[in-house]
Design an enzyme around this catalytic site. Structure first.
Site, PDB file in Angstrom:
ATOM      1  N   LYS A 287      13.589  15.140 -10.943  1.00 26.86           N
ATOM      2  CA  LYS A 287      13.643  15.136  -9.487  1.00 26.86           C
ATOM      3  C   LYS A 287      14.036  13.944  -8.770  1.00 26.86           C
ATOM      4  CE  LYS A 287      10.833  14.723  -6.287  1.00 26.86           C
ATOM      5  NZ  LYS A 287      11.750  14.204  -5.191  1.00 26.86           N
TER       6      LYS A 287
ATOM      7  N   GLU B  89       7.415   2.795 -13.288  1.00 26.58           N
ATOM      8  CA  GLU B  89       8.233   1.487 -12.915  1.00 26.58           C
ATOM      9  C   GLU B  89       7.860   1.295 -11.399  1.00 26.58           C
ATOM     10  OE1 GLU B  89      10.397  -0.796 -11.308  1.00 26.58           O
ATOM     11  OE2 GLU B  89      12.095  -0.008 -11.870  1.00 26.58           O
TER      12      GLU B  89
ATOM     13  N   CYS C 198      13.761  -2.968  -6.477  1.00 27.26           N
ATOM     14  CA  CYS C 198      12.280  -3.209  -7.089  1.00 27.26           C
ATOM     15  C   CYS C 198      11.937  -4.560  -7.422  1.00 27.26           C
ATOM     16  CB  CYS C 198      11.910  -2.076  -7.756  1.00 27.26           C
ATOM     17  SG  CYS C 198      12.883  -1.891  -9.285  1.00 27.26           S
TER      18      CYS C 198
ATOM     19  N   GLU D 167       5.614  -5.708  -0.518  1.00 24.09           N
ATOM     20  CA  GLU D 167       6.850  -5.575  -0.778  1.00 24.09           C
ATOM     21  C   GLU D 167       7.605  -4.872   0.283  1.00 24.09           C
ATOM     22  OE1 GLU D 167       7.880  -2.169  -3.328  1.00 24.09           O
ATOM     23  OE2 GLU D 167       9.410  -3.469  -4.462  1.00 24.09           O
TER      24      GLU D 167
HETATM   25  P1  NAI Z   1       7.803   7.119  -2.947  1.00 16.71           P
HETATM   26  O1  NAI Z   1       7.303   6.546  -4.084  1.00 16.71           O
HETATM   27  O2  NAI Z   1       7.203   7.796  -2.018  1.00 16.71           O
HETATM   28  O3  NAI Z   1       9.151   8.204  -3.785  1.00 16.71           O
HETATM   29  C1  NAI Z   1       9.567   8.010  -4.960  1.00 16.71           C
HETATM   30  C2  NAI Z   1       9.877   9.281  -5.608  1.00 16.71           C
HETATM   31  O4  NAI Z   1       8.530   9.892  -5.692  1.00 16.71           O
HETATM   32  C3  NAI Z   1      10.697  10.343  -4.748  1.00 16.71           C
HETATM   33  O5  NAI Z   1      11.315  11.239  -5.673  1.00 16.71           O
HETATM   34  C4  NAI Z   1       9.428  11.300  -4.387  1.00 16.71           C
HETATM   35  O6  NAI Z   1       9.913  12.350  -3.645  1.00 16.71           O
HETATM   36  C5  NAI Z   1       8.266  11.255  -5.319  1.00 16.71           C
HETATM   37  N1  NAI Z   1       6.935  11.475  -5.053  1.00 16.71           N
HETATM   38  C6  NAI Z   1       6.678  11.304  -3.713  1.00 16.71           C
HETATM   39  N2  NAI Z   1       5.208  11.537  -3.642  1.00 16.71           N
HETATM   40  C7  NAI Z   1       5.124  12.093  -4.722  1.00 16.71           C
HETATM   41  C8  NAI Z   1       3.870  12.637  -5.470  1.00 16.71           C
HETATM   42  N3  NAI Z   1       2.736  12.779  -5.040  1.00 16.71           N
HETATM   43  N4  NAI Z   1       3.949  13.140  -6.660  1.00 16.71           N
HETATM   44  C9  NAI Z   1       5.236  12.874  -7.460  1.00 16.71           C
HETATM   45  N5  NAI Z   1       6.434  12.616  -7.026  1.00 16.71           N
HETATM   46  C10 NAI Z   1       6.215  12.033  -5.421  1.00 16.71           C
HETATM   47  O7  NAI Z   1       8.496   5.717  -2.300  1.00 16.71           O
HETATM   48  P2  NAI Z   1       9.244   6.114  -0.710  1.00 16.71           P
HETATM   49  O8  NAI Z   1       8.189   6.621   0.111  1.00 16.71           O
HETATM   50  O9  NAI Z   1      10.489   6.519  -0.839  1.00 16.71           O
HETATM   51  O10 NAI Z   1       9.179   4.559  -0.632  1.00 16.71           O
HETATM   52  C11 NAI Z   1       8.066   3.875  -0.015  1.00 16.71           C
HETATM   53  C12 NAI Z   1       8.149   2.490  -0.578  1.00 16.71           C
HETATM   54  O11 NAI Z   1       8.252   2.501  -1.990  1.00 16.71           O
HETATM   55  C13 NAI Z   1       9.169   1.583  -0.326  1.00 16.71           C
HETATM   56  O12 NAI Z   1       9.399   0.961   0.971  1.00 16.71           O
HETATM   57  C14 NAI Z   1       9.215   0.543  -1.485  1.00 16.71           C
HETATM   58  O13 NAI Z   1       8.343  -0.132  -1.102  1.00 16.71           O
HETATM   59  C15 NAI Z   1       8.761   1.327  -2.776  1.00 16.71           C
HETATM   60  N6  NAI Z   1       9.550   1.825  -3.366  1.00 16.71           N
HETATM   61  C16 NAI Z   1       9.832   1.159  -4.613  1.00 16.71           C
HETATM   62  C17 NAI Z   1      10.767   1.631  -5.600  1.00 16.71           C
HETATM   63  C18 NAI Z   1      11.202   0.924  -6.828  1.00 16.71           C
HETATM   64  O14 NAI Z   1      12.246   1.249  -7.569  1.00 16.71           O
HETATM   65  N7  NAI Z   1      10.065   0.180  -7.414  1.00 16.71           N
HETATM   66  C19 NAI Z   1      11.834   2.678  -5.310  1.00 16.71           C
HETATM   67  C20 NAI Z   1      11.326   3.197  -4.091  1.00 16.71           C
HETATM   68  C21 NAI Z   1      10.531   2.840  -3.104  1.00 16.71           C
END
Ligand code: NAI
Length: 797
Positions: free
Chosen positions: A192, A266, A300, A397
């Site tokens: 996804k 991660e 990240c 972050e």
């Molecule tokens: P997120 O963690 O919500 O999204 C990442 C993925 O998880 C997306 O594909 C999303 O659709 C999916 N997702 C969301 N809720 C879920 C659930 N309950 N169960 C399964 N999958 C789910 O990240 P978001 O909201 O886009 O970004 C928020 C913050 O997260 C950013 O500001 C940043 O601080 C952090 N982040 C960290 C990343 C990393 O590489 N470590 C990457 C993206 C965001």
């Protein structure tokens, strides 16, 4: 502008990359994308679509399907149907498919780079030179592992159907990090993408078809978090691999706890970028640019906390400000742009809110004098000084182009500041003094340490976090273990042998088994900090033989005892710094002292369990101590040949304090089989022996006392396994819990570990035959007792 004027100002003209081929590709699909299941485009059952928007201009690019439960069901079913045949292919065949994917990515690299830039807002220079070449590299590298799997990972097989959920910051690269190792090891996937950036994953779906992969091997489910939740909850998904926010990581850990699903996470970071006073400051300034202004800081492992030695801080910050004045923010398709657009309005709002909070909390904000574009989602590079270590912007972050700087005076203060975060993803060190750099690198709690470099990635180097940055590694040989399990047929055979043995034992006349039984003896205390300690509760538990006759008593440990034991284990942290040779000596010494009392232990075990293999159990326990004594100075890590002018040194490091809950089977051998690898790798442990037969372990106190094991390295708390497990799993100072009890207890341990995202290793329903040299010992135990740190150091020209 005349040529003379250009020479005067040296400003860049626009150098836009054409969007037309990517737009034409979207138009070929009529601007609307369905789900990719079984190598076909399938309309979402509920008929719901949402827009993917170009963040540089706010214009919709395409309509994307929102997967619902029927769609996830269909995708998982397709993946499950395809999996046995995919895993059954010879490694060479899977290698050919992965290689074909790498070639397809290379062939379409320009289209993919432009598409990524349009959808995500990142500069074309980065997608063209970094994201897409690394995608091809990942598939090519893992083609190699598919080819070598049977030789290099004997006894392992695919996990099955893997659900993969990825973020928006490196859309196609994260897809490659997830899909390539999974397919190489014989898994099939349902992936996804993030809702903001689905387009390159959909373009990849076409490459899957182009490369001729069998239907169902790769399935792409678009949609927001709800689709992710459905995938996580699906019972036929055997593993979830997630990259994204810590918050969602916790939700996924909660949803998977006790389901038996494998999980790798991660998550975020707040990585330090440390500049010592002897650093090459100009190089370090360029390092900062790559650390925090690469990909708009939406990385990240971004070096978002600048720690600079006080005596060079003013000079260094002045050079940074000068450099910031020259950075260019704007149209991501312009090849002369350094910083593109922020992915989505919600992310821009989050950056703005955190920056405002930084100012409110008293930090000093600095931004370049030039005006940032106001059309589209742009944010200027930003520097904060006068930041308190506890300030929100120093801890949280930001995930944007915002650098937070602090100063330090000594290397030890730098290490303290660097580790002052619950995260542990990466760190970057800058010094011309190799002694200093290599002294500091092991002290940083992070999965990756770059020396005089930053944000380097390669398929050959495992990437992943310590502490709340998650667990599991992606890339390198270590990353493969996320996608394999021990082969089932062997385990089943062995467990059948074991079951037969237990049946036989049950049929043994008790009288024979109880021969030579010692009389009822003293109450064994707990063993904490190298001393025998009375349990806090003041209660003891009676230990009985199989006939129900009391054999002795052990202390009933409680929460307070576990806390004391963890404290003692923590205080013995110097064990991690001892040499492998030193630890080996102590393990051999333990074996020697156990061997001197072998008969006594055998009698004890026979008395406790009625086992007729007690003597064998003791001799295997001695052998096992030797095995891990042997390994203590031989589990070396490796050097990855990343294609850079450097060495990437993958070092297994101890986890810290480990909580270990022992099985009831083989009360001495089970105990030793878990204790020995943990301490061999430099961990200190709080171990709860078999609940039913703890006396074999309490007798072991004396062996410990006579074998030079430093106080606090091994702490033993007897009592109720599941009660004590819950306390260990919830304890913030315990890095990992191994639980070898029933599945219900395992579920409770996984649930209790969510708070600080600690690693867990639970036997669950899987039978472990401690008598079997394949199953009862091996590298798997060492892997579970360590985490890999990758240190990138300059080497060669
Ligand atoms: P997120 O963690 O919500 O999204 C990442 C993925 O998880 C997306 O594909 C999303 O659709 C999916 N997702 C969301 N809720 C879920 C659930 N309950 N169960 C399964 N999958 C789910 O990240 P978001 O909201 O886009 O970004 C928020 C913050 O997260 C950013 O500001 C940043 O601080 C952090 N982040 C960290 C990343 C990393 O590489 N470590 C990457 C993206 C965001």
């Amino acid at each position: 502008m005349s040529v003379a004027e250009i020479f005067e100002t040296m400003t860049y003209g626009p150098a836009p990359e054409a969007a037309a081929p990517a737009e034409a590709w979207i138009a070929q699909h009529n601007g609307r994308f369905d789900l990719f299941i079984d190598n076909r485009w399938v309309a979402p059952r509920d008929g719901v679509y949402f827009d993917s928007v170009n963040p540089a201009n706010g214009k919709p690019l395409a309509a994307i399907a929102q997967a619902g439960s029927a769609d996830v069901e269909a995708a998982v079913r397709a993946a499950a149907a395809a999996q046995p045949a995919w895993a059954g292919l010879p490694g060479h065949a899977r290698a050919r498919y992965l290689y074909a994917l790498a070639r397809e990515v290379q062939r379409q690299s320009r289209l993919l780079a432009v598409l990524e830039t349009l959808d995500n807002g990142k500069p074309i220079r980065e997608t063209r030179d970094l994201d897409i070449p690394l995608v091809a590299r990942h598939f090519a590298y893992h083609a190699g592992w598919a080819q070598l799997m049977s030789r290099e990972l004997p006894g392992y097989e695919a996990v099955g159907v893997v659900g993969q959920i990825i973020p928006w910051n490196f859309p196609l690269l994260m897809l490659a990090w997830k899909i390539a190792p999974a397919l190489a090891m014989g898994n099939t996937v349902v992936l996804k993408p993030a809702e903001f950036t689905s387009l390159t994953a959909l373009a990849f779906a076409e490459l899957v078809r182009q490369a001729g992969l069998p239907p169902g091997v790769v399935n792409i489910m678009t949609g927001d978090g709800r689709a992710g939740e459905l995938l996580v909850a699906h019972p036929r998904v055997q593993k979830i691999a997630f990259t994204g926010s810590t918050e969602v990581g916790r939700q996924i850990r909660t949803a998977t706890a006790g389901t038996g699903k494998r999980l790798s996470l991660e998550l975020g970071g707040k990585s330090p970028f440390i500049v010592f006073d002897d650093a090459d400051l100009d190089s370090a300034v360029e390092g900062v640019v790559d650390a925090i202004w690469f990909n708009q800081g939406q990385v990240c492992c971004a070096g978002s906390r600048l720690l600079v030695q006080e005596n060079v801080a003013d000079e260094f910050l002045a050079r940074i400000r000068t450099r910031m004045e020259r950075l260019r923010v704007g149209e991501p398709l312009d090849k002369a742009i350094d910083i593109g657009a922020i992915v989505a309005p919600v992310q821009l709002a989050r950056i703005r809110a955190l920056v405002a909070q930084g100012v409110e909390e008293g930090a000093t904000l600095w931004q370049p004098s030039w005006a940032c574009p106001t059309e589209g989602l742009f944010y200027p590079p930003t520097l904060f000084t006068n930041v308190a270590p506890a300030a929100t912007i120093a801890q949280v972050e930001i995930f944007g182009p915002v650098l937070v700087s602090m100063t330090f005076r000594s290397p030890s203060e730098a290490v303290m500041l660097a580790n002052n975060t619950p995260y542990g993803l990466a760190a970057s060190l800058w010094s011309e003094n190799i002694n200093l750099a290599l002294d500091v690198a092991p002290k940083i709690k992070a999965g990756t340490v770059w020396i005089n470099s930053t944000n380097l990635f390669d398929a050959a180097s495992g990437f992943g976090g310590y502490r709340e940055s998650g667990y599991g590694r992606e890339g390198g040989k270590e990353g493969l273990y996320e996608y394999v399990k021990r082969s089932a047929p062997k385990v089943r055979q062995a467990s059948e042998t074991r079951a037969a043995r237990i049946r036989e034992q049950e049929e043994q006349p008790r009288a024979q088994a109880l021969n030579g039984l010692p009389p009822l003896d003293r109450t064994a205390k707990l063993f904490i900090g190298g001393k025998q300690a009375r349990p806090d509760s003041g209660y003891s538990l009676v230990v009985s033989d199989p006939e129900g006759r009391a054999l002795g008593e052990v202390g009933e440990g409680n929460r307070k005892d576990i806390r004391n034991a963890v404290e003692a284990a923590h205080a013995a942290g110097g064990w991690a710094g001892t040499t492998g040779y030193n630890r080996a000596q102590i393990l051999y010494y333990l074996a020697e002292n156990l061997s001197a009392r072998a008969q006594e232990f055998a009698q004890r075990i026979a008395g406790l369990t009625g086992s007729d293999s007690a003597a064998e159990e003791v001799s295997l326990a001695i052998e096992r101590l030797f095995t891990y004594g042997a390994w203590a100075d031989k589990y070396d890590g490796r050097v990855a040949r990343t294609p850079l002018r450097g060495l990437t040194i993958a070092m297994p490091e101890p986890l810290g304090v480990m909580g270990i809950l022992c099985p009831d089977e083989a009360p001495l051998l089970g105990f030793i089989s878990l204790l020995a690898p943990a301490i061999a790798m430099g961990n200190t442990v709080v171990i709860v022996p078999s609940q039913s037969y703890p006396l074999a372990a309490t007798d072991f106190y004396q062996v410990l006392e006579t074998s030079d094991v430093p106080a606090g390295v091994v702490n033993i708390v007897t009592g109720n396994r599941d009660g004590l497990a819950a306390v260990l799993a919830a304890h913030d100072d315990v890095a990992s819990v191994w639980y070898f009890g029933p599945a219900t207890g395992a579920a409770a341990v996984e649930a209790a570990s969510i708070g600080n995202l600690k690693r867990t290793w639970c036997a669950g329903e899987r039978p472990f035959n401690w008598f079997d040299r394949e199953e009862g010992e091996g590298e798997e135990y060492l892997r579970e007792a360590t985490q890999v740190k990758n240190i990138w150091a300059p080497y060669g020209e």
